[in-house]
Design a protein around this motif. Structure first.
Motif, PDB file in Angstrom:
ATOM      1  N   THR A   1      16.788 143.834  54.173  1.00  0.00           N
ATOM      2  CA  THR A   1      16.870 143.274  52.827  1.00  0.00           C
ATOM      3  C   THR A   1      15.590 143.530  52.041  1.00  0.00           C
ATOM      4  N   GLN A   2      14.451 143.452  52.720  1.00  0.00           N
ATOM      5  CA  GLN A   2      13.173 143.720  52.041  1.00  0.00           C
ATOM      6  C   GLN A   2      13.068 145.180  51.599  1.00  0.00           C
ATOM      7  N   THR A   3      13.541 146.088  52.444  1.00  0.00           N
ATOM      8  CA  THR A   3      13.506 147.509  52.104  1.00  0.00           C
ATOM      9  C   THR A   3      14.462 147.816  50.954  1.00  0.00           C
ATOM     10  N   ALA A   4      15.689 147.289  51.047  1.00  0.00           N
ATOM     11  CA  ALA A   4      16.692 147.557  50.014  1.00  0.00           C
ATOM     12  C   ALA A   4      16.264 147.017  48.654  1.00  0.00           C
ATOM     13  N   ALA A   5      15.526 145.916  48.654  1.00  0.00           N
ATOM     14  CA  ALA A   5      15.071 145.325  47.392  1.00  0.00           C
ATOM     15  C   ALA A   5      14.095 146.244  46.661  1.00  0.00           C
ATOM     16  N   LEU A   6      13.473 147.184  47.383  1.00  0.00           N
ATOM     17  CA  LEU A   6      12.500 148.098  46.780  1.00  0.00           C
ATOM     18  C   LEU A   6      13.138 149.397  46.290  1.00  0.00           C
ATOM     19  N   TRP A   7      14.410 149.622  46.623  1.00  0.00           N
ATOM     20  CA  TRP A   7      15.064 150.857  46.188  1.00  0.00           C
ATOM     21  C   TRP A   7      15.203 150.887  44.665  1.00  0.00           C
ATOM     22  N   THR A   8      15.073 152.076  44.118  1.00  0.00           N
ATOM     23  CA  THR A   8      15.158 152.223  42.656  1.00  0.00           C
ATOM     24  C   THR A   8      16.602 152.201  42.155  1.00  0.00           C
ATOM     25  N   GLN A   9      17.562 152.439  43.054  1.00  0.00           N
ATOM     26  CA  GLN A   9      18.985 152.377  42.710  1.00  0.00           C
ATOM     27  C   GLN A   9      19.590 151.100  43.296  1.00  0.00           C
ATOM     28  N   ASN A  10      20.687 150.668  42.716  1.00  0.00           N
ATOM     29  CA  ASN A  10      21.348 149.444  43.195  1.00  0.00           C
ATOM     30  C   ASN A  10      22.276 149.737  44.377  1.00  0.00           C
ATOM     31  N   TRP A  11      21.749 150.449  45.361  1.00  0.00           N
ATOM     32  CA  TRP A  11      22.536 150.734  46.555  1.00  0.00           C
ATOM     33  C   TRP A  11      22.678 149.475  47.409  1.00  0.00           C
TER      34      TRP A  11
ATOM     35  N   LEU B   1      17.739 136.715  51.832  1.00  0.00           N
ATOM     36  CA  LEU B   1      18.018 137.101  50.446  1.00  0.00           C
ATOM     37  C   LEU B   1      16.987 136.498  49.492  1.00  0.00           C
ATOM     38  N   LYS B   2      16.657 135.235  49.719  1.00  0.00           N
ATOM     39  CA  LYS B   2      15.697 134.565  48.847  1.00  0.00           C
ATOM     40  C   LYS B   2      14.305 135.181  48.980  1.00  0.00           C
ATOM     41  N   THR B   3      13.885 135.444  50.217  1.00  0.00           N
ATOM     42  CA  THR B   3      12.549 136.007  50.459  1.00  0.00           C
ATOM     43  C   THR B   3      12.410 137.414  49.895  1.00  0.00           C
ATOM     44  N   SER B   4      13.447 138.226  50.086  1.00  0.00           N
ATOM     45  CA  SER B   4      13.386 139.622  49.642  1.00  0.00           C
ATOM     46  C   SER B   4      13.675 139.793  48.160  1.00  0.00           C
ATOM     47  N   GLY B   5      14.449 138.856  47.587  1.00  0.00           N
ATOM     48  CA  GLY B   5      14.854 138.993  46.190  1.00  0.00           C
ATOM     49  C   GLY B   5      16.048 139.917  46.008  1.00  0.00           C
ATOM     50  N   LEU B   6      16.669 140.331  47.109  1.00  0.00           N
ATOM     51  CA  LEU B   6      17.834 141.217  47.032  1.00  0.00           C
ATOM     52  C   LEU B   6      19.059 140.423  46.596  1.00  0.00           C
ATOM     53  N   PRO B   7      19.788 140.893  45.576  1.00  0.00           N
ATOM     54  CA  PRO B   7      21.031 140.210  45.171  1.00  0.00           C
ATOM     55  C   PRO B   7      22.024 140.200  46.331  1.00  0.00           C
ATOM     56  N   ALA B   8      22.729 139.105  46.485  1.00  0.00           N
ATOM     57  CA  ALA B   8      23.670 138.971  47.600  1.00  0.00           C
ATOM     58  C   ALA B   8      24.751 140.040  47.571  1.00  0.00           C
ATOM     59  N   THR B   9      25.132 140.494  46.386  1.00  0.00           N
ATOM     60  CA  THR B   9      26.181 141.500  46.260  1.00  0.00           C
ATOM     61  C   THR B   9      25.764 142.859  46.818  1.00  0.00           C
ATOM     62  N   ARG B  10      24.472 143.039  47.080  1.00  0.00           N
ATOM     63  CA  ARG B  10      23.995 144.314  47.624  1.00  0.00           C
ATOM     64  C   ARG B  10      23.800 144.266  49.141  1.00  0.00           C
ATOM     65  N   LEU B  11      24.219 143.154  49.746  1.00  0.00           N
ATOM     66  CA  LEU B  11      24.148 143.029  51.203  1.00  0.00           C
ATOM     67  C   LEU B  11      25.556 142.999  51.772  1.00  0.00           C
ATOM     68  N   GLU B  12      25.782 143.813  52.794  1.00  0.00           N
ATOM     69  CA  GLU B  12      27.067 143.808  53.502  1.00  0.00           C
ATOM     70  C   GLU B  12      26.807 143.532  54.975  1.00  0.00           C
ATOM     71  N   LEU B  13      27.503 142.548  55.520  1.00  0.00           N
ATOM     72  CA  LEU B  13      27.379 142.211  56.930  1.00  0.00           C
ATOM     73  C   LEU B  13      28.526 142.854  57.701  1.00  0.00           C
ATOM     74  N   GLU B  14      28.191 143.603  58.740  1.00  0.00           N
ATOM     75  CA  GLU B  14      29.198 144.258  59.571  1.00  0.00           C
ATOM     76  C   GLU B  14      29.360 143.482  60.868  1.00  0.00           C
TER      77      GLU B  14
END
Length: 213
Positions: free
Chosen positions: A93-103, A127-140
Motif C-alpha cells: 500500500t505504501q508503494t502503490a500510494a507513490l505511483w504516479t498513475q491510479n493503478w 490504508l490510513k498510514t499509506s494514504g492509498l484510496p481503498a478503491t485502489r487495493l484489491e485483496l486476493e
C-alpha cells in the motif's frame, strides 16, 4: 503398537533443514530480506496497465532466492504468516500510494490470515498510514479460505466492501466451490486456476468425431 516404521537418514536431514529454515525465516523478518515484485495486469483491448499484483520474494543470504511455495507453508505452520502478511500489506500500500498513475495493487491473503479477526483492522490501518484510496487495493483470497465457512466469509467480505476495497478469489476451481456461493460473495474478480485454461485450443482426447459432442 501392532505396527512398524522404517527410519531413513534423509528423514533426519529433512527435519534439520526445516528447523534451519524456520530459524532463517525469523531472521529474515528482522533483517529486511523480503522484497515485493509487482506483476502487471493488462487490459488486452487497450494494452494499458490497470493494476499490479504484489508478489513476495525471499532473498536468502546463502540459499539465494527461495521459492514462496517453500517458505509460505512453513510460515503458516510456525505462526509467522501473520507478521509476514502484515509486512506485505503495509509495503504494497505504501508503494502503490507513490505511483504516479491510479493503478490498483493486489495483495494475496493467506487462509490463516483471512480467518484472523484482526485482518479488517490491519487493512484499515494500512490504508490510513499509506494514504492509498481503498478503491485502489484489491485483496486476493484463495478458494479454500472462502469456502471453509461461507457464512462467516460473507460477513468478512462485506466489511471490506464497506471500506471500498476490491475483492478477488484466486485459484478458483482447485477445490469444491459451489457457483451458488460464488454468486453470494461480493466479488470484483474471479481468477480461474490455470488447469482450466491450459488445454484451451487443444482437442479433447474423449471428444471423438461422430459422438455428438
Amino acid at each position: 503398537r501392532n505396527g512398524w516404521c522404517v527410519y531413513r537418514p534423509e528423514m533426519d536431514a529433512q527435519l534439520q533443514g526445516r528447523i534451519e529454515m524456520e530459524h532463517d525465516l525469523k531472521l529474515a523478518l528482522a533483517g529486511n530480506q523480503f522484497q515485493l515484485y509487482y506483476q502487471p495486469l493488462l487490459n488486452l483491448d487497450t494494452g494499458h496497465v490497470v493494476s499490479f499484483e504484489a508478489l513476495l520474494r525471499w532473498h536468502h543470504p546463502v540459499r539465494g532466492l527461495v521459492s514462496p511455495g517453500e517458505f509460505i507453508p512453513l510460515a503458516e505452520e510456525c505462526g509467522l504468516i501473520g507478521q509476514l502478511g502484515e509486512w506485505v500489506l503495509n509495503k504494497a500500500t505504501q508503494t502503490a500510494a507513490l505511483w504516479t498513475q491510479n493503478w490498483r495493487v493486489a495483495v494475496n491473503i493467506s487462509p490463516l490470515q483471512f480467518r484472523h479477526k484482526s485482518l479488517v483492522n490491519l487493512v484499515k490501518k494500512a490504508l490510513k498510514t499509506s494514504g492509498l484510496p481503498a478503491t485502489r487495493l484489491e485483496l486476493e483470497i484463495t478458494e479454500t479460505a472462502v469456502m471453509e465457512d461461507a457464512e462467516t466469509t460473507i460477513l468478512t467480505l462485506e466489511k471490506f466492501k464497506e471500506l471500498g476495497v476490491r475483492l478477488a478469489i484466486d485459484d478458483f476451481g482447485t477445490g469444491y466451490s459451489s457457483l451458488a456461493y460464488i454468486e453470494r460473495f461480493p466479488l470484483d474478480t474471479l481468477k480461474l486456476d490455470r488447469s482450466f485454461v491450459n488445454t484451451i485450443g487443444k482437442p479433447s482426447p474423449n471428444n471423438k468425431k461422430g459422438n455428438g459432442t
